[in-house]
Design a protein around this motif. Sequence first.
Motif, PDB file in Angstrom:
ATOM      1  N   ASP A 244       0.817  -1.212   0.000  1.00  0.00           N
ATOM      2  CA  ASP A 244       0.000   0.000   0.000  1.00  0.00           C
ATOM      3  C   ASP A 244       0.850   1.261   0.000  1.00  0.00           C
ATOM      4  OD1 ASP A 244      -2.422   1.488   0.161  1.00  0.00           O
ATOM      5  OD2 ASP A 244      -2.094   1.764   2.310  1.00  0.00           O
ATOM      6  N   ASN A 245       0.671   2.070  -1.050  1.00  0.00           N
ATOM      7  CA  ASN A 245       1.298   3.396  -1.137  1.00  0.00           C
ATOM      8  C   ASN A 245       2.812   3.372  -0.933  1.00  0.00           C
ATOM      9  OD1 ASN A 245      -0.816   5.500  -1.622  1.00  0.00           O
ATOM     10  ND2 ASN A 245      -1.730   4.514   0.168  1.00  0.00           N
ATOM     11  N   GLY A 271      -2.625   2.103  -4.480  1.00  0.00           N
ATOM     12  CA  GLY A 271      -2.654   3.367  -3.761  1.00  0.00           C
ATOM     13  C   GLY A 271      -2.209   4.540  -4.603  1.00  0.00           C
ATOM     14  N   GLY A 272      -3.164   5.334  -5.067  1.00  0.00           N
ATOM     15  CA  GLY A 272      -2.850   6.568  -5.785  1.00  0.00           C
ATOM     16  C   GLY A 272      -2.172   6.366  -7.123  1.00  0.00           C
ATOM     17  N   ARG A 274      -1.549   6.504 -10.906  1.00  0.00           N
ATOM     18  CA  ARG A 274      -2.023   7.349 -11.997  1.00  0.00           C
ATOM     19  C   ARG A 274      -1.440   6.850 -13.316  1.00  0.00           C
ATOM     20  NH1 ARG A 274       0.159  10.706  -8.428  1.00  0.00           N
ATOM     21  NH2 ARG A 274       1.738  11.440  -9.916  1.00  0.00           N
TER      22      ARG A 274
END
Length: 309
Positions: A244-245, A271-272, A274
């Motif tokens: 995670d992240n 996680g985030g 893009r």
Amino acid sequence: MLENHQDFAQQTRDEFLRDDLEQLVRLAIREDLSRGFDLTTISVVPEGLTAQAAIVAREPGIASGVELIPWIIETIGADIPVQLHRRDGEKFTVGDPLATLRGEARDVLTCERTILNFLGRLCGIASWTKEHVDVISGLKAQLYDTRKTTPGWRRLEKYAVACGGGRNHRSGLYDAILIKDNHLACHQSVTGKLLSPSEAIAHARQFLAEQVDAPAGAIVEIEVDTLEQLADALQSNPDIVLLDNMTNDQLSEAVRIRDQQNASVQLEASGGVRLETLRGIAETGVDRISVGALTHSAVNLDLGLDWTL
């Protein structure tokens, strides 16, 4: 572990998808007609007028939902034969017809917006997914969706992800175990003991073994946010560890630790994520990348209906 390529099931055009679609179509028609009828069409369009209308792409994309059009029309209760020009998952470009509707003009006009709304949403997700898939083409990592879907639309949106070449993560809370920090915190608040990742995995597997109605071969996944937690989790043979992240450097180190300690475990980055960071994440060597934006940030594709009376 994910033996013999075991994975979460891909969403197909099955009876469950059809049931969800029918419920959503009934709601969509109720929004348009309430308990009445199409005032504009009935007041202006002569009864018995036959029409032909093609669903045409105003921008390029990937087809999704085209093969669902007959189900949509059947649920509405209209008599409109449909000719499909694209199969779900196929590419199209500007001006390409996706399907042709033929029938009474009043029926086609009443159904028009509902059909276009469904197709625009699903083609938008499929096309957005294909953009992501292309970014990591040639690398080991596979692209997965999440449960960040429109309420009521999950099966349809996961179907669209599959049409775009993506993979489906778990369908819901019922078909797999995914242990997160909140689950461990709740366990600690009652028992006074904070389970380590390896203990939590063992706890979950014991639970599944004791449940006669548990899904066969249910995947056990655990979320970690440090490399120390990863090393501990690998001791209990989870199917997947969700990272995670983590930074790309951390992801690369996680892959090295996994390869050294328990190479059979799959690693999922999340996680985030893009579009512009996706390739770099895949290059770290992780097996999976889950991207909530595939469904929660996709823009509807522009489709139109070109008429011939």
